[in-house]
Design an enzyme around this catalytic site. Structure first.
Site, PDB file in Angstrom:
ATOM      1  NE  ARG A 153      -3.473   2.289   2.821  1.00 64.62           N
ATOM      2  CZ  ARG A 153      -3.012   3.421   3.362  1.00 64.62           C
ATOM      3  NH1 ARG A 153      -1.758   3.511   3.774  1.00 64.62           N
ATOM      4  NH2 ARG A 153      -3.811   4.466   3.488  1.00 64.62           N
ATOM      5  CB  SER A 171     -12.342  -1.383   3.020  1.00 65.93           C
ATOM      6  OG  SER A 171     -10.964  -1.608   2.878  1.00 65.93           O
ATOM      7  CE  LYS A 206      -6.364   3.426   5.422  1.00 64.39           C
ATOM      8  NZ  LYS A 206      -7.250   2.318   5.030  1.00 64.39           N
TER       9      LYS A 206
END
Length: 217
Positions: free
Chosen positions: A45, A117, A147
């Site tokens: 990611r 998600s 995040k």
């Protein structure tokens, strides 16, 4: 030869990009340690102001894929169909704010598995109706610093409710530590996905062992 999705892959699922490594170590070195320690999946990611782009991102992705293949662990790409195809990823993970999951499934076909998600029962009800999704990532369970755009915390009870609604295996994400991970097996999740718990661990072997033992069969 494509890797088939198995629920056990969700037990200790490491997510990282170069932006998550806070010291001088290369991401490859951290991933290799995590693989040695026994992680069951890795998601690349690469997101954020300092992250790699273009050919650098692709080349690192290709090297990380080879590393994962050496350990027969799935290499999953976060929300980038082009990168997933070019690196021959085993899976791709899609968020609610990302490209629509149905279009991703159409593009990757049977080449790789797809994770989605979902943070609300409504999102899970929708996912239950879509053929081609292998697992659900739900959270953030606890407050998280990894995040910038994290959704509101759902808590352990919220996570348990999502697992109840889901027809697919669920992996927990968000703010998980070696102290609070023990609260999660009772929710029915298949495992945990973490960024900083491994990326910033002072002992990756201990951390991954804790993850695997918490969710041992």
């Amino acid at each position: 030869m494509e890797m088939k999705f198995e629920t056990a892959m969700l037990r200790s699922y490491f997510i990282a990009g170069t932006q998550d490594i806070k010291d001088e170590r290369p991401l490859e070195e951290v991933l290799k340690q995590a693989l040695e320690a026994g992680i069951t999946a890795f998601q690349y990611r690469e997101k954020g102001p300092t992250s790699l782009t273009g050919s650098q991102k692709l080349e690192l992705g290709q090297r990380l894929k080879v590393l994962c293949a050496d350990y027969q662990i799935p290499f999953i790409v976060d929300d980038d169909v082009d990168l997933a195809i070019k690196t021959r990823a085993d899976g791709i993970h899609v968020g609610q704010k990302d490209e629509r999951v149905t279009s991703v499934i159409d593009q990757v076909g049977n080449q790789m598995f797809v994770g989605l998600s979902c943070d609300t029962p409504d999102q899970i009800q929708v996912a239950n109706q879509i053929a081609g999704i292998s697992y659900i990532g739900s959270g953030p369970v606890f407050p998280t610093g990894s995040k910038a755009d994290a959704d509101p915390v759902i808590g352990v009870d919220g996570l348990a409710q999502l697992v109840k609604v889901s027809k697919l295996p669920v992996v927990a994400i968000g703010g998980i530590t070696e102290d609070n991970i023990t609260e999660l097996p009772k929710t029915g999740v298949a495992g945990t996905s973490v960024i900083s718990m491994i990326a910033q661990s002072d002992d990756i072997f201990r951390t991954v062992k804790t993850m695997n033992q918490t969710f041992s069969d």
